[in-house]
Design a protein around this motif. Structure first.
Motif, PDB file in Angstrom:
ATOM      1  N   PRO A 124      53.530  41.581  20.102  1.00 59.80           N
ATOM      2  CA  PRO A 124      53.665  41.022  18.762  1.00 59.80           C
ATOM      3  C   PRO A 124      52.307  40.615  18.193  1.00 59.80           C
ATOM      4  O   PRO A 124      51.368  40.341  18.940  1.00 59.80           O
ATOM      5  CB  PRO A 124      54.546  39.794  18.973  1.00 59.80           C
ATOM      6  N   LEU A 125      52.232  40.571  16.872  1.00 57.41           N
ATOM      7  CA  LEU A 125      51.055  40.082  16.158  1.00 57.41           C
ATOM      8  C   LEU A 125      51.471  38.826  15.408  1.00 57.41           C
ATOM      9  O   LEU A 125      52.419  38.857  14.618  1.00 57.41           O
ATOM     10  CB  LEU A 125      50.542  41.139  15.173  1.00 57.41           C
ATOM     11  N   MET A 126      50.770  37.725  15.669  1.00 58.77           N
ATOM     12  CA  MET A 126      51.064  36.451  15.018  1.00 58.77           C
ATOM     13  C   MET A 126      49.826  35.971  14.271  1.00 58.77           C
ATOM     14  O   MET A 126      48.712  36.368  14.593  1.00 58.77           O
ATOM     15  CB  MET A 126      51.471  35.405  16.066  1.00 58.77           C
ATOM     16  N   ARG A 127      50.043  35.105  13.304  1.00 59.88           N
ATOM     17  CA  ARG A 127      48.942  34.554  12.515  1.00 59.88           C
ATOM     18  C   ARG A 127      48.683  33.110  12.941  1.00 59.88           C
ATOM     19  O   ARG A 127      49.609  32.371  13.248  1.00 59.88           O
ATOM     20  CB  ARG A 127      49.309  34.602  11.034  1.00 59.88           C
ATOM     21  N   PHE A 128      47.421  32.726  12.967  1.00 60.49           N
ATOM     22  CA  PHE A 128      47.009  31.347  13.241  1.00 60.49           C
ATOM     23  C   PHE A 128      46.105  30.904  12.097  1.00 60.49           C
ATOM     24  O   PHE A 128      45.227  31.652  11.708  1.00 60.49           O
ATOM     25  CB  PHE A 128      46.233  31.260  14.564  1.00 60.49           C
ATOM     26  N   PRO A 129      46.281  29.720  11.522  1.00 63.49           N
ATOM     27  CA  PRO A 129      47.258  28.709  11.877  1.00 63.49           C
ATOM     28  C   PRO A 129      48.672  29.136  11.506  1.00 63.49           C
ATOM     29  O   PRO A 129      48.878  29.983  10.663  1.00 63.49           O
ATOM     30  CB  PRO A 129      46.831  27.482  11.091  1.00 63.49           C
TER      31      PRO A 129
END
Length: 128
Positions: free
Chosen positions: A115-120
């Motif tokens: 998966p690709l997640m965004r931070f913050p």
């Protein structure tokens, strides 16, 4: 270069481990956040580059981080984190082309199963 304040350099995520290169203050904060999680086993910066098609053009994409979590904290699992997760670090106010984001995430999931997640991001405890 990102739109955030640039404070490139290196950061020590874990005692006795090699320093990790960062491109911004926000990346440094992300590394420190993930390294502070009890289940964080490893971190890599700019771990890979993929090529994918988007709107008839061949594109390249390099995620900012690869995070290995064991176990995955419940709050992060609820947002979509897997034991191995790729992370894009962007300022909260940065505009994002949702179609391009989706194409990147789909290409990574298809090619690597990650998966690709965004931070913050937002979790059950509030904004991180």
């Amino acid at each position: 270069m990102s739109y955030g304040h640039h404070h490139g350099g290196r950061v020590s995520a874990f005692p006795g481990e090699p320093l990790l290169r960062t491109e911004s203050h926000l990346e440094r904060l992300a590394l420190q956040y993930f390294a502070g999680l009890p289940g964080c086993r490893a971190l890599l910066t700019q771990p890979l580059t993929i090529r994918f098609d988007f709107r008839g053009t061949r594109r390249r994409y390099t995620p900012d981080l690869l995070v290995l979590l064991d176990p995955v904290p419940v709050d992060l699992a609820r947002t979509g984190f897997d034991p191995l997760t790729l992370v894009e670090v962007k300022p909260p106010h940065a505009r994002m082309d949702l179609e391009l984001w989706t194409a990147r995430a789909c290409a990574l999931r298809e090619a690597l199963g990650l998966p690709l997640m965004r931070f913050p991001f937002t979790c059950a405890e509030g904004r991180i």
